[in-house]
Design an enzyme around this catalytic site. Structure first.
Site, PDB file in Angstrom:
ATOM      1  N   SER A 114       0.811  -1.213   0.000  1.00  0.00           N
ATOM      2  CA  SER A 114       0.000   0.000   0.000  1.00  0.00           C
ATOM      3  C   SER A 114       0.848   1.269   0.000  1.00  0.00           C
ATOM      4  O   SER A 114       1.484   1.587  -0.994  1.00  0.00           O
ATOM      5  CB  SER A 114      -0.946  -0.062   1.205  1.00  0.00           C
ATOM      6  OG  SER A 114      -1.900   0.941   1.109  1.00  0.00           O
TER       7      SER A 114
ATOM      8  N   HIS B 106      -7.724  -5.646   1.194  1.00  0.00           N
ATOM      9  CA  HIS B 106      -6.517  -4.828   1.302  1.00  0.00           C
ATOM     10  C   HIS B 106      -5.544  -5.330   2.372  1.00  0.00           C
ATOM     11  O   HIS B 106      -4.339  -5.355   2.169  1.00  0.00           O
ATOM     12  CB  HIS B 106      -6.923  -3.388   1.603  1.00  0.00           C
ATOM     13  CG  HIS B 106      -5.820  -2.405   1.413  1.00  0.00           C
ATOM     14  ND1 HIS B 106      -5.257  -2.173   0.182  1.00  0.00           N
ATOM     15  CD2 HIS B 106      -5.162  -1.592   2.265  1.00  0.00           C
ATOM     16  CE1 HIS B 106      -4.309  -1.266   0.298  1.00  0.00           C
ATOM     17  NE2 HIS B 106      -4.221  -0.899   1.553  1.00  0.00           N
TER      18      HIS B 106
END
Ligand SMILES: *[C@@H]1O[C@H](CO)[C@@H](O)[C@H](O)[C@H]1NC(C)=O
Ligand SMILES: *[C@@H]1O[C@H](CO)[C@@H](O)[C@H](O)[C@H]1NC(C)=O
Ligand SMILES: *[C@@H]1O[C@H](CO)[C@@H](O)[C@H](O)[C@H]1NC(C)=O
Ligand SMILES: *[C@@H]1O[C@H](CO)[C@@H](O)[C@H](O)[C@H]1NC(C)=O
Ligand SMILES: *[C@@H]1O[C@H](CO)[C@@H](O)[C@H](O)[C@H]1NC(C)=O
Ligand SMILES: *[C@@H]1O[C@H](CO)[C@@H](O)[C@H](O)[C@H]1NC(C)=O
Ligand SMILES: *[C@@H]1O[C@H](CO)[C@@H](O)[C@H](O)[C@H]1NC(C)=O
Ligand SMILES: *[C@@H]1O[C@H](CO)[C@@H](O)[C@H](O)[C@H]1NC(C)=O
Ligand SMILES: *[C@@H]1O[C@H](CO)[C@@H](O)[C@H](O)[C@H]1NC(C)=O
Length: 422
Positions: A186, A389
């Site tokens: 990320s 995620h």
């Protein structure tokens, strides 16, 4: 909690009677005071999992690996902690970099035989775990105190142009060889691409990059967070009022989450449901037993400016520098709009991993990124339709679904490895 509410109301009413007062400022100091009192009196019990009270090196040692810590300084004076599972004299160095609100603990939370840091160490790599400025291990500066708002005047831009260069030069100097692989989750990928486009000399010290759920083109959000974007100015004001420059006062939030989420299983489920709401639902891959360990490290502190920078690139759909007012943009960038980061010059081989059910980083955004980067050697959608995620670091099957492939790519790069530090 009822007591806190009552105290709050009482003192608030008390304050109201005395005029003149600044209500907003009073409320915010009051909330901070209550928060502080409760936090200071806490005594959290850690009965579920001993990992839930250990820091990253502690967890590494408990898993039976050697652990080292180094404190390094960036060009602008931040003091960062690098954790390390040292490899042998001929081992290849690898740097793992965490995402937003996270820390080096990400890479070991899953435990021996499952977490990426251990799998890499088992394969004989020299494993380095970075910590960006502002997080729990890197909340220090040579002369700025974290209480000074100048300390929090950074976003992932500064992580890219200062933090990563400091870590990468430290590792490559120490090992007298280039960094074999950089793996970023990320924000760890966001700042890598910034480093690679703004500091090409440093980028030449890295032989390969693996981006897990790279947060670069982040419009197309599916998360409910998207509904907040139109209010980003209001949110900015509220955040600055309550948190000043450090988002969430994360130590307190962690404490609160721990208190609530660890009370019993049903409350734990409510907590995980809440988290799924933000980055995608994947109950099957989430290990509830890990929750106390996760909550010992997540969320960690971050600057409000980082969140605002993300909200800007989510809003504009462009990977570009921080947006100030028009006038300030002109002063700083010499143009009304902030300039884009130039991805077209990034020649490092890049592998992109993404997930179908990642509500923060959409497939669409990663595919657009793929077309902008000149040298993508692998583009991989995790073969689990619900993968989200945070599954990249927390999923029960992350090793099978993600890490095995990373190791394979790295082995392939070993065999046709030709470049060296220039
Ligand atoms: C009230 O306090 C806030 C936050 O401290 C400040 O920004 C604002 O200017 C103050 N308003 C007045 C009228 O003093
Ligand atoms: C926090 O608690 C400790 C020990 O109970 C006490 O010594 C200290 O003064 C407290 N700090 C504040 C700011 O209340
Ligand atoms: C906190 O809890 C531990 C274990 O339950 C106990 O030994 C310790 O005395 C407690 N500390 C305080 C300040 O209550
Ligand atoms: C690694 O290098 C150090 C210093 O260069 C040396 O003392 C040590 O014996 C070496 N270890 C191995 C396993 O070769
Ligand atoms: C914050 O740091 C700046 C730069 O060193 C300094 O000028 C300022 O006085 C500091 N502010 C506080 C409140 O310490
Ligand atoms: C934060 O950084 C920007 C750009 O580097 C600068 O213009 C601004 O004055 C800084 N603000 C503070 C509070 O240090
Ligand atoms: C969990 O804790 C909450 C609050 O303390 C309580 O209301 C609830 O009944 C508990 N649930 C179970 C299954 O123990
Ligand atoms: C990117 O590459 C082009 C062509 O080689 C060059 O003109 C340009 O200056 C480079 N940009 C950066 C930011 O290095
Ligand atoms: C869940 O986490 C616990 C604690 O780390 C571990 O013992 C267990 O094996 C994990 N379960 C799965 C399915 O990964």
């Amino acid at each position: 909690m009822k007591l806190i509410g009552l105290m709050f109301l009482l003192s608030f009413c008390n304050h109201l009677s005395a005029a003149p007062i600044n209500v907003t400022s009073e409320i915010s100091t009051l909330i901070r005071r209550i928060i502080w009192i409760n936090w200071n009196q806490s005594n959290i019990s850690h009965k579920f999992n001993p990992d839930a009270i250990l820091n990253t090196p502690g967890m590494i040692k408990k898993a039976g690996y050697p652990a080292e810590s180094y404190i390094i300084m960036t060009e602008d004076g931040y003091l960062l902690t690098l954790h390390r599972i040292p490899g042998g004299n001929n081992s290849l160095p690898v740097l793992l970099q965490h995402g937003l609100l996270c820390s080096s603990a990400d890479w070991v939370v899953l435990g021996k035989g499952k977490a990426l840091a251990y799998l890499l160490a088992d394969q004989g790599y020299d494993v380095w775990l970075g910590n960006f400025r502002g997080n729990i291990y890197s909340k220090a500066h040579i002369f700025l105190s974290p209480k000074n708002s100048s300390f929090w005047n950074f976003s992932f831009h500064e992580m890219g142009i200062y933090d990563l260069p400091a870590m990468i030069t430290f590792i490559t100097n120490m090992r007298s060889q280039p960094l074999h692989t950089y793996i970023g989750h990320s924000m760890g990928a966001t700042s890598f691409f910034i480093m690679a486009s703004e500091r090409p000399k440093i980028a030449r010290m890295v032989q390969m990059m693996v981006g897990l759920a790279p947060a670069v083109l982040v419009n197309h959000l599916q998360s409910p967070v998207q509904h907040l974007l139109p209010f980003k100015n209001e949110i900015k004001r509220v955040m600055q009022l309550f948190f000043h420059d450090e988002f969430l006062q994360s130590d307190f939030v962690r404490f609160l989450l721990k208190k609530i989420c660890q009370r019993n299983i049903s409350l734990g489920e409510i907590c995980s449901n809440f988290m799924f709401m933000i980055w995608g639902d994947d109950r099957e891959q989430f290990n509830n037993t890990l929750l106390p360990v996760i909550l010992n490290h997540f969320p960690t502190s971050i600057s409000v400016k980082t969140l605002l920078h993300y909200s800007q690139i989510a809003d504009s759909g462009k990977f570009r520098k921080y947006e100030y007012s028009r006038v300030k943009n002109l002063l700083i960038y010499n143009s009304m709009n902030p300039p884009n980061y130039d991805l077209s010059n990034i020649t490092i081989p890049v592998a992109l991993f993404y997930a179908n059910n990642d509500w923060l980083i959409s497939t669409k955004g990663v595919k657009r990124l793929y077309h902008l980067l000149p040298n993508v050697v692998d583009m991989y959608e995790v073969p689990w339709s619900k993968f989200n995620h945070m599954d990249f670091i927390w999923a029960k099957d992350a090793s099978k679904l993600v890490y095995d492939r990373i190791l394979k790519i790295m082995r392939r790069e070993n065999s046709n490895n030709v470049r060296s530090v220039e």
